[in-house]
Motif scaffolding. Structure first.
Motif, PDB file in Angstrom:
ATOM      1  N   UNK A 116       0.859  -1.190   0.000  1.00  0.00           N
ATOM      2  CA  UNK A 116       0.000   0.000   0.000  1.00  0.00           C
ATOM      3  C   UNK A 116       0.889   1.231   0.000  1.00  0.00           C
ATOM      4  N   UNK A 117       0.772   2.049  -1.042  1.00  0.00           N
ATOM      5  CA  UNK A 117       1.533   3.295  -1.139  1.00  0.00           C
ATOM      6  C   UNK A 117       0.562   4.440  -0.849  1.00  0.00           C
ATOM      7  N   UNK A 118       0.644   4.962   0.367  1.00  0.00           N
ATOM      8  CA  UNK A 118      -0.291   6.002   0.828  1.00  0.00           C
ATOM      9  C   UNK A 118       0.332   7.379   0.606  1.00  0.00           C
ATOM     10  N   UNK A 119      -0.325   8.194  -0.223  1.00  0.00           N
ATOM     11  CA  UNK A 119       0.198   9.531  -0.513  1.00  0.00           C
ATOM     12  C   UNK A 119      -0.234  10.476   0.615  1.00  0.00           C
ATOM     13  N   UNK A 130      -4.866   7.233   7.751  1.00  0.00           N
ATOM     14  CA  UNK A 130      -3.611   6.507   7.931  1.00  0.00           C
ATOM     15  C   UNK A 130      -3.643   5.526   9.106  1.00  0.00           C
ATOM     16  N   UNK A 131      -4.143   5.933  10.285  1.00  0.00           N
ATOM     17  CA  UNK A 131      -4.233   4.965  11.396  1.00  0.00           C
ATOM     18  C   UNK A 131      -5.149   3.778  11.068  1.00  0.00           C
ATOM     19  N   UNK A 143       3.645   1.789   2.903  1.00  0.00           N
ATOM     20  CA  UNK A 143       4.682   2.771   2.587  1.00  0.00           C
ATOM     21  C   UNK A 143       4.033   4.141   2.433  1.00  0.00           C
ATOM     22  N   UNK A 144       4.587   5.138   3.122  1.00  0.00           N
ATOM     23  CA  UNK A 144       4.111   6.513   2.973  1.00  0.00           C
ATOM     24  C   UNK A 144       4.847   7.172   1.818  1.00  0.00           C
ATOM     25  N   UNK A 145       4.078   7.771   0.892  1.00  0.00           N
ATOM     26  CA  UNK A 145       4.675   8.553  -0.181  1.00  0.00           C
ATOM     27  C   UNK A 145       4.729  10.011   0.271  1.00  0.00           C
ATOM     28  N   UNK A 146       5.927  10.548   0.349  1.00  0.00           N
ATOM     29  CA  UNK A 146       6.114  11.960   0.676  1.00  0.00           C
ATOM     30  C   UNK A 146       6.307  12.716  -0.634  1.00  0.00           C
ATOM     31  N   UNK A 156       4.423  15.215   8.406  1.00  0.00           N
ATOM     32  CA  UNK A 156       3.882  15.099   9.763  1.00  0.00           C
ATOM     33  C   UNK A 156       4.385  13.825  10.448  1.00  0.00           C
ATOM     34  N   UNK A 157       4.724  13.897  11.748  1.00  0.00           N
ATOM     35  CA  UNK A 157       5.341  12.769  12.465  1.00  0.00           C
ATOM     36  C   UNK A 157       4.580  11.449  12.345  1.00  0.00           C
ATOM     37  N   UNK A 158       3.250  11.511  12.312  1.00  0.00           N
ATOM     38  CA  UNK A 158       2.448  10.280  12.236  1.00  0.00           C
ATOM     39  C   UNK A 158       2.774   9.473  10.979  1.00  0.00           C
ATOM     40  N   UNK A 159       3.110  10.158   9.885  1.00  0.00           N
ATOM     41  CA  UNK A 159       3.416   9.477   8.622  1.00  0.00           C
ATOM     42  C   UNK A 159       4.881   9.052   8.535  1.00  0.00           C
ATOM     43  N   UNK A 160       5.734   9.717   9.293  1.00  0.00           N
ATOM     44  CA  UNK A 160       7.181   9.537   9.130  1.00  0.00           C
ATOM     45  C   UNK A 160       7.741   8.353   9.915  1.00  0.00           C
ATOM     46  N   UNK A 161       6.914   7.696  10.738  1.00  0.00           N
ATOM     47  CA  UNK A 161       7.429   6.632  11.609  1.00  0.00           C
ATOM     48  C   UNK A 161       7.745   5.338  10.862  1.00  0.00           C
ATOM     49  N   UNK A 162       7.001   5.070   9.814  1.00  0.00           N
ATOM     50  CA  UNK A 162       7.211   3.822   9.083  1.00  0.00           C
ATOM     51  C   UNK A 162       8.096   4.019   7.857  1.00  0.00           C
ATOM     52  N   UNK A 163       7.864   3.208   6.839  1.00  0.00           N
ATOM     53  CA  UNK A 163       8.638   3.305   5.609  1.00  0.00           C
ATOM     54  C   UNK A 163       8.167   4.510   4.791  1.00  0.00           C
TER      55      UNK A 163
END
Length: 222
Positions: A116-119, A130-131, A143-146, A156-163
């Motif tokens: 899952x690639x979450x933008x 996201x949660x 995976x978070x897409x930045x 934002x910190x909530x998105x940055x904790x994982x991949x």
């Protein structure tokens, strides 16, 4: 055992660059493997189908028949990578369905690896969504897409904790250039002899990121 990857690019928000990322990933997989199956679940343009009609088909999750038809295609370990451009309108319904049918477990049982690639975005819808995904999706499959064009500054910190996979922002004139329906990322790499151009390097960096993503997937499956 080779596990067939299924890349699901998603966001509960419109206009976050989701289709652009789906295009990049689809072209990368086509270049690397010679084949790919892409699915377009969008109501409005621009859509993946318009950019890559040869390898893309439309799908919907509005009714039970559409859902089952799509799922049947996604849980086949046929060695053909799949890419889903999941429109924001279908975000809730899609993940409600995958939760109900135990899609992640069933896919794993059949030798399929969904990613899952979450933008990410800084709005409330993204912060809520996201949660929900974290509860349903194993950490190594989320995976978070930045997209720096959307999230300007720190993620934002909530998105940055994982991949996290970062997509650098392009200047407006280049963004306009790649938004043409006739534009091909791989075609540009092949035809533009000057590898020092900003666009050449941008495409190569993103292809490299996707290659790393694939390598991680292969290591998990081995």
């Amino acid at each position: 055992m080779y596990r067939t990857p299924v890349f699901i690019i998603c966001s509960p928000r419109p206009l976050v660059g989701k289709t652009l990322i789906a295009r990049l990933l689809t072209e990368f997989l086509l270049l690397k493997h010679g084949t790919v199956a892409a699915f377009d679940i969008n109501l409005k343009e621009p859509s993946l189908l318009e950019f890559l009609p040869r390898v893309t088909e439309t799908a919907d999750v509005i009714d039970t028949f559409g859902k089952m038809q799509l799922m049947d295609r996604l849980i086949v370990n046929d060695g053909v990578s799949k890419v889903i451009d999941l429109g924001f309108h279908a975000f809730d319904e899609f993940f409600k369905m995958t939760g109900e049918i135990g899609f992640m477990k069933e896919a794993a049982r059949r030798g399929v690896s969904p990613i899952i690639l979450f933008v990410a975005d800084t709005d409330r819808a993204s912060a809520r969504a996201f949660p929900m995904l974290q509860q349903q999706i194993p950490p190594n499959a989320l995976v978070t897409i930045d997209n720096e064009h959307i999230v300007r500054g720190e993620l934002p910190p909530a998105f940055a904790r994982g991949r996290v996979l970062r997509i650098a922002a392009l200047p407006v004139f280049l963004k306009t250039y790649i938004d043409r329906l006739t534009f091909s990322f791989t075609g540009y790499l092949r035809n533009e002899k000057d590898s020092s151009t900003e666009l050449h390097q941008w495409i190569r960096e993103n292809y490299f990121s996707f290659r790393e993503l694939e390598l991680n997937l292969m290591l998990q499956g081995s």
